[in-house]
Write a protein that holds these residues in place. Structure first.
Motif, PDB file in Angstrom:
ATOM      1  N   ILE A 118     -24.683   3.182  51.139  1.00 57.06           N
ATOM      2  CA  ILE A 118     -24.759   1.875  50.491  1.00 57.06           C
ATOM      3  C   ILE A 118     -25.671   1.002  51.336  1.00 57.06           C
ATOM      4  N   TYR A 119     -26.653   0.410  50.700  1.00 64.01           N
ATOM      5  CA  TYR A 119     -27.704  -0.311  51.403  1.00 64.01           C
ATOM      6  C   TYR A 119     -27.858  -1.721  50.832  1.00 64.01           C
ATOM      7  N   LEU A 120     -28.470  -2.581  51.632  1.00 67.45           N
ATOM      8  CA  LEU A 120     -28.859  -3.908  51.172  1.00 67.45           C
ATOM      9  C   LEU A 120     -30.371  -3.976  51.210  1.00 67.45           C
ATOM     10  N   ALA A 121     -30.978  -4.286  50.066  1.00 71.98           N
ATOM     11  CA  ALA A 121     -32.431  -4.391  49.986  1.00 71.98           C
ATOM     12  C   ALA A 121     -32.826  -5.857  49.964  1.00 71.98           C
ATOM     13  N   TRP A 122     -33.692  -6.226  50.892  1.00 73.52           N
ATOM     14  CA  TRP A 122     -34.222  -7.597  50.951  1.00 73.52           C
ATOM     15  C   TRP A 122     -35.706  -7.502  51.254  1.00 73.52           C
ATOM     16  N   LYS A 123     -36.515  -7.947  50.311  1.00 72.55           N
ATOM     17  CA  LYS A 123     -37.961  -7.793  50.398  1.00 72.55           C
ATOM     18  C   LYS A 123     -38.276  -6.319  50.659  1.00 72.55           C
ATOM     19  N   ASN A 124     -38.962  -6.011  51.755  1.00 73.12           N
ATOM     20  CA  ASN A 124     -39.288  -4.620  52.052  1.00 73.12           C
ATOM     21  C   ASN A 124     -38.336  -3.997  53.062  1.00 73.12           C
ATOM     22  N   ILE A 168     -27.710  -1.480  46.992  1.00 70.25           N
ATOM     23  CA  ILE A 168     -28.160  -0.188  46.483  1.00 70.25           C
ATOM     24  C   ILE A 168     -27.130   0.880  46.836  1.00 70.25           C
ATOM     25  N   GLY A 169     -26.639   1.575  45.825  1.00 73.91           N
ATOM     26  CA  GLY A 169     -25.720   2.686  46.048  1.00 73.91           C
ATOM     27  C   GLY A 169     -26.413   4.005  45.745  1.00 73.91           C
ATOM     28  N   ILE A 170     -26.562   4.840  46.760  1.00 70.49           N
ATOM     29  CA  ILE A 170     -27.140   6.173  46.577  1.00 70.49           C
ATOM     30  C   ILE A 170     -25.989   7.167  46.690  1.00 70.49           C
ATOM     31  N   LEU A 171     -25.653   7.815  45.574  1.00 74.78           N
ATOM     32  CA  LEU A 171     -24.452   8.630  45.506  1.00 74.78           C
ATOM     33  C   LEU A 171     -24.776  10.109  45.299  1.00 74.78           C
ATOM     34  N   GLU A 172     -24.088  10.946  46.061  1.00 75.12           N
ATOM     35  CA  GLU A 172     -24.109  12.386  45.821  1.00 75.12           C
ATOM     36  C   GLU A 172     -23.096  12.712  44.729  1.00 75.12           C
ATOM     37  N   LEU A 173     -23.400  13.689  43.893  1.00 78.56           N
ATOM     38  CA  LEU A 173     -22.437  14.215  42.931  1.00 78.56           C
ATOM     39  C   LEU A 173     -22.045  15.618  43.366  1.00 78.56           C
ATOM     40  N   ASN A 174     -20.748  15.809  43.546  1.00 78.94           N
ATOM     41  CA  ASN A 174     -20.223  17.103  43.958  1.00 78.94           C
ATOM     42  C   ASN A 174     -19.075  17.495  43.037  1.00 78.94           C
ATOM     43  N   GLN A 175     -18.939  18.770  42.791  1.00 82.77           N
ATOM     44  CA  GLN A 175     -17.898  19.250  41.901  1.00 82.77           C
ATOM     45  C   GLN A 175     -16.603  19.488  42.672  1.00 82.77           C
ATOM     46  N   TYR A 207     -29.860  12.408  43.369  1.00 77.23           N
ATOM     47  CA  TYR A 207     -28.877  11.377  43.678  1.00 77.23           C
ATOM     48  C   TYR A 207     -28.800  10.370  42.535  1.00 77.23           C
ATOM     49  N   MET A 208     -27.600   9.851  42.296  1.00 81.29           N
ATOM     50  CA  MET A 208     -27.461   8.724  41.389  1.00 81.29           C
ATOM     51  C   MET A 208     -27.872   7.472  42.167  1.00 81.29           C
ATOM     52  N   ASN A 209     -28.799   6.725  41.614  1.00 82.21           N
ATOM     53  CA  ASN A 209     -29.411   5.588  42.295  1.00 82.21           C
ATOM     54  C   ASN A 209     -29.028   4.319  41.529  1.00 82.21           C
ATOM     55  N   ILE A 210     -28.116   3.550  42.100  1.00 86.11           N
ATOM     56  CA  ILE A 210     -27.544   2.383  41.408  1.00 86.11           C
ATOM     57  C   ILE A 210     -27.914   1.121  42.168  1.00 86.11           C
ATOM     58  N   ALA A 211     -28.394   0.112  41.460  1.00 78.09           N
ATOM     59  CA  ALA A 211     -28.730  -1.175  42.068  1.00 78.09           C
ATOM     60  C   ALA A 211     -27.879  -2.274  41.452  1.00 78.09           C
ATOM     61  N   LEU A 212     -27.290  -3.099  42.278  1.00 80.76           N
ATOM     62  CA  LEU A 212     -26.567  -4.284  41.824  1.00 80.76           C
ATOM     63  C   LEU A 212     -27.331  -5.510  42.306  1.00 80.76           C
TER      64      LEU A 212
END
Length: 536
Positions: free
Chosen positions: A482-488, A454-461, A441-446
């Motif tokens: 798409i997730y929101l990370a706060w502490k744990n 946090i955006g966890i994206l699948e790549l499909n053709q 997965y492409m793991n992107i944090a803003l």
């Protein structure tokens, strides 16, 4: 304590109250929910290791004893205190519902239904307290008491039963019906308070939702014939009683039919109390469906921002010993979702040599969302993150890529892609990847103030192009989202995004980035991407 002993104790407690009760018999319909139905259903919902289960008896015993005293004694000076004890108990249950939600977010609608039932119970506790404390709610005392019943049965038991059903049968129809059921209690309350038309609408929505549940109960696969028919009878009972609620709403608003409160108590209340609640509890007790939710365990960036993000956040994060010029080192890590042999070479080159390309973006906010976008823009200008223009004119989005120290981020080979429009920071996105099972997965944090999206994206053709999506297209076990990370804490957000990337011609790409909130589209960004050698 075994479930049988637990149930027996609460049954004896209720029978004692029923025998020595000093109030009229209809008041026992709320009492049986407070002393029998709610404890049993909470026992269904609580899991081993939950904080509520650990402290349950310390929290619950004072509340149940308070209910007993209220019903076996005449009006006393401590009635308000006793009702407050029960109200505090329902608030704690609501906090448990919130804590369940925070462990998961919007990832499982059936679990969210259970969360909402737990939260709604506090409203039932509030109306019960208002009745016992003789607080002027603007309604006759009987209506105040009936509202307390409503939030114990229709707003607590029903959402929990709906959640259990969703664990067995979750399809598109279920998601629609579940949404209706969760919204209806509040629409009913608003209708009673402000508008007879709104009250009528709420009953119509309930009718749609309840008959949808009956259909779903006939589609679901239960563990035994006894459970099958008990659950179906439970939901069918509501299908009958809601018809009389509809007639009552017409009668109270327009006088078209005569359905009295006394009739509603005798018929509607008794059926809900016995056929809906009791049959439902018996049915689900035979085999409580297990939750399919699994704890999120993919790597999450540890980087958080202060009040302002911008490119200043990178000041102590950049790894000066490493240089990255791309979002991805090697696109083959995303196989078999894509095939690097079949995907357009320009797309592969863009992700592996991002610094060689220039982006031109056209931002289109959905019309319904523009007032919210305007308000958000005033905040994002200051925060300098996800800071998109309101104008839909085409603008160049310049960008630089910086290596981030692995030990500070916590993921493998993280890098920051800082994009700007007219010199103002638009995005600060930290890119990495992770692999679970056979999928990468492409793991992107803003980074956001004290949190991170946090955006966890699948790549499909798709043909010779690719799709990057937060939808779980590879199956229910996918970690995409798409997730929101706060502490744990990691919370699944009600957001979805999809990127479609395709080649227009050699060294020229087109990308479309679409976003939805609660499945409603609110943002589209169209990109034209050119290799820098084409632009002088």
């Amino acid at each position: 304590m075994t479930f049988r002993k637990f149930t027996f104790i609460h049954l004896i407690l209720f029978l004692m109250v029923a025998i020595f009760n000093v109030a009229p018999w209809p008041f026992l319909m709320l009492t049986v929910a407070q002393l029998l139905y709610i404890p049993i259903v909470l026992n269904f919902v609580m899991r081993k290791g939950d904080w509520l289960r650990k402290y349950y008896f310390w929290i619950a015993i004072p509340a149940y004893l308070a209910i007993v005293v209220l019903h076996v004694s005449n009006e006393t000076q401590i009635d308000r205190l006793l009702a407050a004890v029960y109200f505090i108990f329902t608030i704690i249950i609501a906090c448990y519902g919130v804590s369940r939600f925070l462990q998961r977010g919007f990832s499982h609608v059936e679990e969210f239904a259970i969360d909402m039932g737990l939260i709604y119970l506090a409203l039932g506790g509030a109306w019960f307290f208002a009745y016992e404390a003789h607080i002027d709610t603007g309604f006759p005392p009987l209506i105040t008491w009936l509202t307390a019943i409503h939030f114990h049965y229709s707003a607590f038991l029903l959402p929990v039963f709906v959640g259990f059903l969703g664990r067995l049968q979750k399809n598109v129809l279920y998601k629609v019906i579940c949404t209706i059921i969760l919204l209806s209690p509040m629409i009913v309350a608003l209708g009673i308070t402000f508008s007879r038309w709104l009250e009528l609408l709420s009953v119509i929505l309930y009718i749609i939702g309840l008959y949808g549940l009956i259909v779903l109960s006939f589609q679901a696969q239960f563990t035994s014939p006894i459970q099958t028919w008990l659950v179906r009878i439970s939901f069918a009972a509501l299908g009958i009683t809601i018809g009389f609620s509809f007639l009552y709403a017409l009668g109270s608003g327009w006088g078209l039919f005569i359905v009295t409160i006394d009739f509603m108590l005798l018929f509607h209340g008794t059926l809900n109390c016995i056929l809906f609640a009791l049959c439902g509890i018996f049915g689900w007790s035979l085999a409580i469906p297990k939750s399919t939710h699994r704890k999120f365990d993919f790597p999450v960036s540890k980087i958080r921002a202060g009040l302002v993000v911008g490119d200043n956040i990178l000041e102590n994060l950049v790894d000066a010993q490493t240089n990255y010029y791309s979002l991805v080192d090697d696109m083959s890590v995303y196989e078999p979702g894509i095939s690097v042999e079949k995907v357009s070479p320009t797309i592969i080159d863009f992700y592996e040599s991002t610094a060689n390309y220039r982006l031109f973006a056209e931002i289109k906010w959905a019309k319904w969302f523009k007032p919210f976008a305007f308000i958000y823009r005033q905040i994002s200008r200051y925060v300098k993150q996800i800071n998109l223009p309101l104008s839909n004119s085409v603008s160049e989005m310049t960008g630089d890529i910086f290596a981030i120290k692995d030990r500070l981020d916590g993921r493998v080979r993280p890098r920051a892609w800082v994009r700007k429009v007219d010199g103002q920071v638009t995005f600060v996105a930290l890119y990495s990847e992770h692999k679970t099972a056979e999928r990468t997965y492409m793991n992107i944090a803003l980074p956001l103030p004290w949190t991170a999206m946090i955006g966890i994206l699948e790549l499909n053709q798709v043909g010779k192009g690719i799709q990057l999506t937060s939808n779980k297209q590879s199956g229910p076990e996918s970690e995409a989202g798409i997730y929101l990370a706060w502490k744990n804490i990691l919370i699944k957000l009600p957001l979805k995004e999809v990127f479609h990337v395709e080649e227009l011609e050699n060294n020229v790409l087109r990308a479309e980035h679409q976003m939805w909130i609660f499945s409603i589209p609110f943002l589209t960004i169209n990109y034209k991407i050119y290799h820098q050698k084409l632009i002088k």
